[in-house]
Design an enzyme around this catalytic site. Structure first.
Site, PDB file in Angstrom:
ATOM      1  N   GLU A  22       0.852  -1.134   0.003  1.00  0.00           N
ATOM      2  CA  GLU A  22       0.037  -0.055  -0.115  1.00  0.00           C
ATOM      3  C   GLU A  22       0.779   1.332   0.138  1.00  0.00           C
ATOM      4  O   GLU A  22       0.352   2.417   0.457  1.00  0.00           O
ATOM      5  CB  GLU A  22      -1.106  -0.155   1.084  1.00  0.00           C
ATOM      6  N   SER A 150      -3.968  -7.258   1.316  1.00  0.00           N
ATOM      7  CA  SER A 150      -3.953  -8.304   0.542  1.00  0.00           C
ATOM      8  C   SER A 150      -5.414  -8.685  -0.348  1.00  0.00           C
ATOM      9  O   SER A 150      -5.671  -9.840  -0.507  1.00  0.00           O
ATOM     10  CB  SER A 150      -3.447  -9.696   1.283  1.00  0.00           C
ATOM     11  N   TYR A 220     -14.124  -1.489  -5.980  1.00  0.00           N
ATOM     12  CA  TYR A 220     -12.938  -0.907  -5.894  1.00  0.00           C
ATOM     13  C   TYR A 220     -12.137  -0.092  -7.136  1.00  0.00           C
ATOM     14  O   TYR A 220     -11.302   0.781  -7.057  1.00  0.00           O
ATOM     15  CB  TYR A 220     -11.668  -1.910  -5.443  1.00  0.00           C
ATOM     16  N   ARG A 259     -10.475   2.363  12.284  1.00  0.00           N
ATOM     17  CA  ARG A 259     -11.561   2.387  11.440  1.00  0.00           C
ATOM     18  C   ARG A 259     -12.108   0.820  11.171  1.00  0.00           C
ATOM     19  O   ARG A 259     -11.279   0.067  10.593  1.00  0.00           O
ATOM     20  CB  ARG A 259     -11.534   3.177  10.225  1.00  0.00           C
ATOM     21  N   ASP A 261     -14.731  -1.852   9.546  1.00  0.00           N
ATOM     22  CA  ASP A 261     -15.531  -2.292   8.351  1.00  0.00           C
ATOM     23  C   ASP A 261     -16.765  -3.285   9.085  1.00  0.00           C
ATOM     24  O   ASP A 261     -16.568  -4.178   9.573  1.00  0.00           O
ATOM     25  CB  ASP A 261     -14.989  -2.940   7.364  1.00  0.00           C
ATOM     26  N   GLU A 275     -13.720  -6.373   9.961  1.00  0.00           N
ATOM     27  CA  GLU A 275     -12.177  -6.094  10.175  1.00  0.00           C
ATOM     28  C   GLU A 275     -11.911  -4.682  10.924  1.00  0.00           C
ATOM     29  O   GLU A 275     -13.013  -3.872  10.749  1.00  0.00           O
ATOM     30  CB  GLU A 275     -11.223  -6.350   9.154  1.00  0.00           C
ATOM     31  N   ASN A 277      -8.973  -1.492  10.960  1.00  0.00           N
ATOM     32  CA  ASN A 277      -8.054  -0.960  10.262  1.00  0.00           C
ATOM     33  C   ASN A 277      -7.438   0.133  11.146  1.00  0.00           C
ATOM     34  O   ASN A 277      -8.097   0.921  11.677  1.00  0.00           O
ATOM     35  CB  ASN A 277      -8.097  -0.323   8.935  1.00  0.00           C
ATOM     36  N   GLY A 281      -6.647   5.254   5.689  1.00  0.00           N
ATOM     37  CA  GLY A 281      -6.199   6.237   4.865  1.00  0.00           C
ATOM     38  C   GLY A 281      -6.281   7.621   5.220  1.00  0.00           C
ATOM     39  O   GLY A 281      -7.390   7.785   5.841  1.00  0.00           O
TER      40      GLY A 281
HETATM   41  N1  LIG Z   1     -18.022 -12.058   4.800  1.00  0.00           N
HETATM   42  C1  LIG Z   1     -18.203 -11.085   3.785  1.00  0.00           C
HETATM   43  N2  LIG Z   1     -19.504 -10.935   3.488  1.00  0.00           N
HETATM   44  C2  LIG Z   1     -19.953  -9.969   2.338  1.00  0.00           C
HETATM   45  N3  LIG Z   1     -18.830  -9.174   1.826  1.00  0.00           N
HETATM   46  C3  LIG Z   1     -17.472  -9.205   2.304  1.00  0.00           C
HETATM   47  C4  LIG Z   1     -17.260 -10.150   3.290  1.00  0.00           C
HETATM   48  N4  LIG Z   1     -15.832 -10.132   3.655  1.00  0.00           N
HETATM   49  C5  LIG Z   1     -15.387  -9.250   2.866  1.00  0.00           C
HETATM   50  N5  LIG Z   1     -16.392  -8.621   2.048  1.00  0.00           N
HETATM   51  C6  LIG Z   1     -16.232  -7.285   1.013  1.00  0.00           C
HETATM   52  O1  LIG Z   1     -14.943  -7.382   0.575  1.00  0.00           O
HETATM   53  C7  LIG Z   1     -14.122  -5.947   1.049  1.00  0.00           C
HETATM   54  C8  LIG Z   1     -12.983  -6.245   1.570  1.00  0.00           C
HETATM   55  O2  LIG Z   1     -12.872  -7.333   2.885  1.00  0.00           O
HETATM   56  P1  LIG Z   1     -12.303  -6.929   4.240  1.00  0.00           P
HETATM   57  O3  LIG Z   1     -12.485  -8.160   5.194  1.00  0.00           O
HETATM   58  O4  LIG Z   1     -12.893  -5.628   4.615  1.00  0.00           O
HETATM   59  O5  LIG Z   1     -10.722  -6.852   3.945  1.00  0.00           O
HETATM   60  P2  LIG Z   1      -9.769  -5.669   3.217  1.00  0.00           P
HETATM   61  O6  LIG Z   1     -10.393  -4.488   3.361  1.00  0.00           O
HETATM   62  O7  LIG Z   1      -8.492  -5.751   4.139  1.00  0.00           O
HETATM   63  O8  LIG Z   1      -9.505  -6.263   1.771  1.00  0.00           O
HETATM   64  C9  LIG Z   1     -15.127  -5.829   2.220  1.00  0.00           C
HETATM   65  O9  LIG Z   1     -15.468  -4.252   2.135  1.00  0.00           O
HETATM   66  C10 LIG Z   1     -16.805  -6.216   1.754  1.00  0.00           C
HETATM   67  O10 LIG Z   1     -17.216  -5.421   0.624  1.00  0.00           O
HETATM   68 MG   LIG Z   2     -11.807  -3.687   4.504  1.00  0.00          MG
END
Ligand SMILES: Nc1ncnc2c1ncn2[C@@H]1O[C@H](COP(=O)(O)OP(=O)(O)O)[C@@H](O)[C@H]1O
Ligand SMILES: [Mg+2]
Length: 322
Positions: A22, A150, A220, A259, A261, A275, A277, A281
């Site tokens: 990142e 990742s 994204y 922050r 999610d 998760e 963070n 950012g």
């Molecule tokens: N269990 C889940 N159910 C639905 N969407 C998910 C799930 N896990 C991840 N996502 C989607 O993928 C995105 C990225 O996952 P996340 O666990 O936040 O990891 P990172 O942000 O580190 O890539 C989330 O913002 C969400 O949109």
């Molecule tokens: Mg995330």
């Protein structure tokens, strides 16, 4: 005002760039933070750990640092440990909270132990019983690397047959790979500022992908993704999410800021933590500054408040002698 901030904080290092995937985002976060701190009369200097040894922070007598690094070597507790060794106070959570938060599976274990809702999950291996996993978590499900930064290894899996391939894809990025129950519904994120009893959640941000269906690519890489803040949630639900995120933060022992999610299941409105963070950012488009602005806090004021909370986990023992 500005002269007093200069006196309060002394010589400040803004750590950005770094060695993680990142790096590019961090360069933007750090440039914003540096400019904001300097605009407040703070004696802030850029410092890129990819190019300089951290030992120089002590040699050059930095009084505190603002961590604007994301991912490995910046957000994962290793940098925090080095700064503890050097005795230089830093922004954001300490060693343990940073290290746990970097590992999504470990974070979920801590949350579950404390009764906080997060989607059911299992760790995967090359020889996992795929049928049993699909049966336990249901389909679709999410396969992702356990460590942050990742995102490329994340797949939404809709059939049992696709599971081994999704595992192989995630395993390219990380030794630890997990499968997680898929939550279909609203996606939210919410920052927290402060420590312990004084920690407070900022306004919730709602992320609206162009397509009502889950689509990682869209989310994204599309300009059509909308970020709503205020979230337009009913006030009781906004409060519920803020309270949950605050508990998720305290449970991990975070301080400074983070922050989290969250996904809200459309069927029953039950929120699930995904998760947290610990070095979010700070670009001009980032979500923590957006949420802070909704709370009436400027980007500059946010940077100053974070810097003011810079701290060390460890206090030297009062009777310590060589
Ligand atoms: N269990 C889940 N159910 C639905 N969407 C998910 C799930 N896990 C991840 N996502 C989607 O993928 C995105 C990225 O996952 P996340 O666990 O936040 O990891 P990172 O942000 O580190 O890539 C989330 O913002 C969400 O949109
Ligand atoms: Mg995330």
């Amino acid at each position: 005002m500005t002269a007093s901030l200069n006196k309060e904080f002394g010589k400040v290092g803004v750590l950005f760039g770094g060695r993680s995937a990142e790096r590019e985002i961090s360069l933007m976060s750090g440039a914003g933070v540096l400019k904001a701190l300097q605009s407040q009369g703070i004696d802030a200097h850029p410092f890129d750990p990819a190019h300089r040894s951290l030992a120089e922070l002590a040699a050059e007598k930095f009084d505190r640092v603002f961590i604007a690094l994301h991912g490995r070597y910046g957000e994962d507790g290793t940098l925090q440990g080095a700064l503890e060794q050097l005795g230089i106070p830093y922004t954001g959570p300490g060693v343990l909270a940073s290290a746990i938060a970097m590992d999504k599976a470990m974070t979920k274990r801590v949350w579950l132990h404390n009764g906080l809702p997060t989607p059911d999950f299992v760790m995967l291996a090359a020889d996992s019983d795929w049928d049993a996993i699909a049966k336990r978590l249901g389909l679709p499900l999410i396969v992702k690397p356990a460590h942050e930064g990742s995102t490329l290894g994340l797949t939404k899996v809709t059939t049992v047959e696709a599971l081994p391939q999704a595992y192989a894809q995630a395993a390219k990025f990380d030794k630890a790979v997990m499968a997680e129950a898929f939550i279909s519904g609203m996606e939210l994120t919410c920052p927290v500022l402060g420590a312990g009893e004084n920690a407070r959640a900022l306004p919730v941000v709602r992320i609206v992908a162009p397509d009502a269906n889950y689509d990682y690519q869209n989310k994204y890489f599309s300009d059509e993704t909308k970020y709503l803040c205020p979230s337009e949630l009913p006030p009781a639900q906004e409060k519920q999410i803020q309270q949950l995120v605050l508990e998720s933060y305290r449970t991990l022992g975070c301080r400074g800021w983070a922050r989290a999610d969250v996904m809200v299941n459309a069927k029953d409105n039950q929120p699930y933590l995904l998760e947290i963070n610990t070095s979010p950012g700070m670009t001009s488009h980032s979500l923590v500054p957006m949420s802070a602005a909704t709370a009436g806090m400027s980007y500059e004021a946010l940077c100053v408040e974070l810097l003011r909370m810079a701290a060390l986990d460890l206090q030297p023992s009062p009777d310590w002698k060589v």
